[in-house]
Design an enzyme around this catalytic site. Structure first.
Site, PDB file in Angstrom:
ATOM      1  N   HIS B 186       0.809  -1.216   0.000  1.00  0.00           N
ATOM      2  CA  HIS B 186       0.000   0.000   0.000  1.00  0.00           C
ATOM      3  C   HIS B 186       0.844   1.267   0.000  1.00  0.00           C
ATOM      4  CE1 HIS B 186      -3.766  -1.926   0.111  1.00  0.00           C
ATOM      5  NE2 HIS B 186      -3.483  -2.617   1.199  1.00  0.00           N
ATOM      6  N   GLU B 428       8.265 -18.927 -24.440  1.00  0.00           N
ATOM      7  CA  GLU B 428       9.255 -18.941 -23.367  1.00  0.00           C
ATOM      8  C   GLU B 428       9.720 -20.343 -23.012  1.00  0.00           C
ATOM      9  OE1 GLU B 428       7.484 -17.139 -19.883  1.00  0.00           O
ATOM     10  OE2 GLU B 428       5.510 -17.923 -20.364  1.00  0.00           O
ATOM     11  N   ASP B 452      12.144 -16.503 -18.804  1.00  0.00           N
ATOM     12  CA  ASP B 452      11.991 -17.955 -18.749  1.00  0.00           C
ATOM     13  C   ASP B 452      12.652 -18.645 -19.933  1.00  0.00           C
ATOM     14  OD1 ASP B 452      10.846 -18.389 -16.317  1.00  0.00           O
ATOM     15  OD2 ASP B 452       8.770 -18.310 -17.021  1.00  0.00           O
ATOM     16  N   CYS B 499       8.587  -9.279 -24.338  1.00  0.00           N
ATOM     17  CA  CYS B 499       8.173  -8.612 -23.117  1.00  0.00           C
ATOM     18  C   CYS B 499       9.019  -8.988 -21.908  1.00  0.00           C
ATOM     19  CB  CYS B 499       6.696  -8.891 -22.833  1.00  0.00           C
ATOM     20  SG  CYS B 499       6.345 -10.631 -22.529  1.00  0.00           S
TER      21      CYS B 499
END
Lengths: 86, 580
Positions: B186, B428, B452, B499
């Protein structure tokens, strides 16, 4: 008028902070005293703290006792709130 | 001078005195109340309770609209403040002759016992909410709040409650430093939305810092200097100036097109976890979200998120990023990312175990709920669905068919969705590369997840220190795999994105451009420098570089080849915005 009902707590987390808060808010202003708990150990359903100390996890069966002019409405409110979290 | 390092979660720098906050540390004295003063003491308590509840209500109202979860927490805390049992018990104690503060303290102790005896950890933990609220009421009673109100200060705490973080306004707060926390805690979320620098997970900070110590913190790097020497202080005022300049420059850079000198355009997008991060992605010039990770709602809660919550979250993302698209990656849990709500069995080799798409196809109900939410959100903008850890064609088709089933289901229910929503595969797993040509016939796009892919291809666990140095993003095998994937995608006429972390590293950018990737998606902070760098490149030269490096034998040779051609460029742009 005094009515009583037993309900089962559904939803993985049980009767946790959010539904307890919703419960307190839903009952606010209603002309009824509402107790919730197990057996004879009943607490004020408007008290989020006391409701949390019930530690009602999923599958717990809770007794609800509502008394007063709007007892029935109060009971329905409770069921509505708890259903939403099932 | 001492130096600590935490996790920088909200950009910006600050130099100022430390203000320590110790939650759970209430000092109350016990005084007797004469019978004739009872009523006025009760009135004093009730007034403090009202004032505290109103204060929380006000904080809630002023909350940026994107902090829904914090909103719910504040509401529960407000109801605790107004709890009828709490009030009546305290009132009774006042009637017995105690002052309001002591009465509250006694009630707190009573609840401490009640909560500590509960069998379930979640319910036991709620005692902390009560403590925070009783603290607030008591400090209202005592007419002070444990906040710096005269001097602007850097708040140091174990952790901050949502109410604390929101109530510490920028006027008083130079920065937050907490001992606990993570990027998605938070404190981090609120700090970012308020634009206050913050460092979390600063281990040892409470032990090292005394009230009034001078601190210099950098919310980007996570550095914390305790009682810094002169040079550091002047270095920090320089960093502050640079940060201001950076903010101005970001806006200029954000509007520039990301294309090479000879006109090859590469779409730059952001990787995000939370809808709250979208304004930053926009500021940094992202043309959409290339990877929206969906694990947060599963790991931050103690129950599985229900469809409406997922739908509302995704819809907000879709609407906020419009007119740009968002690629939503379906649940990538298992392995190292573990959701306690799922009760997954412990595995000896989790990286090769029940995770990501495998878990989703097995725990069908989980997947259906998420797909319903994503598809429903697709009615509100441009959505693409991406499956993680796809290892072959059959697996991809099973997932894709489920999407079709759910579309029919939604149509029957009369719920809107985008019938043309693109469905793609994350590449991946080495086996997916091997059959990339076959997969490309079934998928609408590819996105290469390098983290990965490197780990599985080289059989290296990056987290294992013994072998971490063998983790080589520029290993010729990786470059060839990327090449294979791009070629297969383009032959089938589908776009190929990347990505992984690799996409945001300047050293790799010329190679990735030369490998003809259509889209790079990265942490928003990396976008401006990558864009400026791309604008200096020539596609032709990048392709020549790729031709050469595909035939090299090891990462060192590849690095050398890149530096030879682009070294001066990389040095010029690397962190240029920060350290120009």
């Amino acid at each position: 008028m005094k009515i009583e009902e037993e309900i089962e707590i559904k939803g993985r987390l049980g009767l946790h902070a959010r539904p307890a808060a919703k419960l307190a808010k839903a009952l606010n202003g209603l002309k009824a005293q509402v107790l919730i708990g197990r057996g004879e150990k009943l607490v004020d359903a408007r008290s989020i703290l006391d409701v949390l100390t019930l530690a009602a996890s999923a599958g717990t069966r809770l007794r609800i006792v509502a008394e007063g002019e709007e007892a029935e409405k109060a009971l329905n409110e409770i069921k509505r709130v708890l259903e939403a979290y099932a | 001078m001492k130096v600590l390092r935490g996790l920088g979660v909200s950009a910006g720098v600050a130099v100022g005195p430390a203000h320590l906050m110790f939650p759970g540390h209430i000092k109350v004295s016990r005084t007797r109340i004469a019978p004739e003063e009872t009523e006025s003491e009760i009135a004093r308590l009730k007034k403090a309770i009202e004032a505290t509840a109103e204060e929380i209500e006000k904080l809630k109202k002023e909350l940026p609209p994107n902090l829904g979860e914090v909103h719910a927490i504040l509401e529960a805390q407000r109801l605790i403040v107004k709890d009828p049992s709490l009030i009546s018990e305290a009132e009774e104690l006042i009637r017995e002759g105690f002052n309001a503060e002591w009465a509250l303290f006694k009630v707190l102790k009573r609840y401490e016992k009640a909560f500590s005896e509960l069998p379930d950890e979640y319910f036991r933990e709620r005692y902390r909410d009560l403590v925070q609220m009783v603290e607030r009421i008591i400090s209202t009673l005592q007419g002070h709040r444990d906040l710096p109100n005269e001097e602007r200060a850097i708040i140091v705490a174990q952790d901050l409650s949502p109410a604390d973080t929101v109530s510490l306004k920028p006027d008083f707060t130079l920065a937050f430093v907490t001992e606990a926390g993570s990027r998605t805690s938070h404190t981090a979320i609120v700090a970012r939305s308020l634009g206050i620098p913050a460092v979390v997970a600063a281990k040892g900070i409470l032990k090292e810092v005394s009230p009034g110590d001078l601190l210099a913190i950098d919310g980007t790097t996570g550095e914390i200097f305790i009682n810094p020497v002169e040079e550091i202080i002047s270095e920090f005022s320089e960093r502050a100036r640079r940060f201001e300049r950076l903010k101005v420059r970001l806006h200029q850079v954000a509007h520039l097109s990301s294309e090479t000198k000879d006109g090859r355009r590469i779409i730059l997008r952001a990787n995000l976890d939370l809808p709250e991060e979208i304004p930053f992605a926009r500021d940094y010039g992202a043309e959409g979200i290339g990877l929206f990770r969906t694990e947060y709602l599963y790991v931050s809660r103690r129950e599985l998120p229900y469809e409406e919550l997922l739908f509302e979250t995704y819809r907000r993302v879709v609407e906020d990023i419009a007119p740009h698209p968002v690629t939503i990656r379906t649940l990538d849990l298992g392995g190292d990312k573990f959701a306690s709500v799922l009760d997954l069995p412990e595995e000896i080799n989790p990286a090769l175990g029940l995770r990501a798409i495998r878990l989703c196809l097995k725990e069908d109900h989980l997947f259906r709920t998420q797909l319903r939410a994503i598809l429903r959100a697709s009615a509100y903008g441009k959505v693409k669905i991406m499956f993680p850890l796809i290892s072959g064609v059959a697996e991809f088709l099973r997932a894709r068919n489920l999407v079709e089933e759910i579309k029919e289901e939604l149509a029957r229910e009369g719920l809107p969705f985008d019938p043309e929503v693109p469905v793609g595969a994350m590449i991946e797993v080495p086996s997916a590369v091997a059959v990339a040509d076959l997969l490309a016939r079934e998928a609408d796009f590819f996105s290469i997840g390098t983290n990965d892919l490197i780990q599985y291809t080289l059989a290296i666990d990056r987290g294992n220190e013994e072998v971490a140095e063998l983790y080589e993003p520029l290993h010729p095998a990786i470059l060839r795999f990327i090449k294979t994937t791009v070629t297969a995608g383009h032959r089938a006429g589908i776009p190929v994105a990347m990505c992984g972390e690799m996409a945001g590293d300047l050293l790799y950018v010329p190679i990735l451009v030369g490998l003809e990737l259509d889209e790079l998606s990265m942490n928003p902070q990396s976008l401006p420098e990558v864009k400026l760098f791309i604008r200096e490149l020539e596609f032709k030269k990048c392709r020549e570089l790729v031709e050469k490096v595909l035939n090299l034998t090891c990462q060192d040779e590849v690095k050398e080849a890149v530096s030879e051609v682009f070294g001066p460029h990389i040095r010029k742009f690397s962190r240029s915005l920060w350290f120009e």
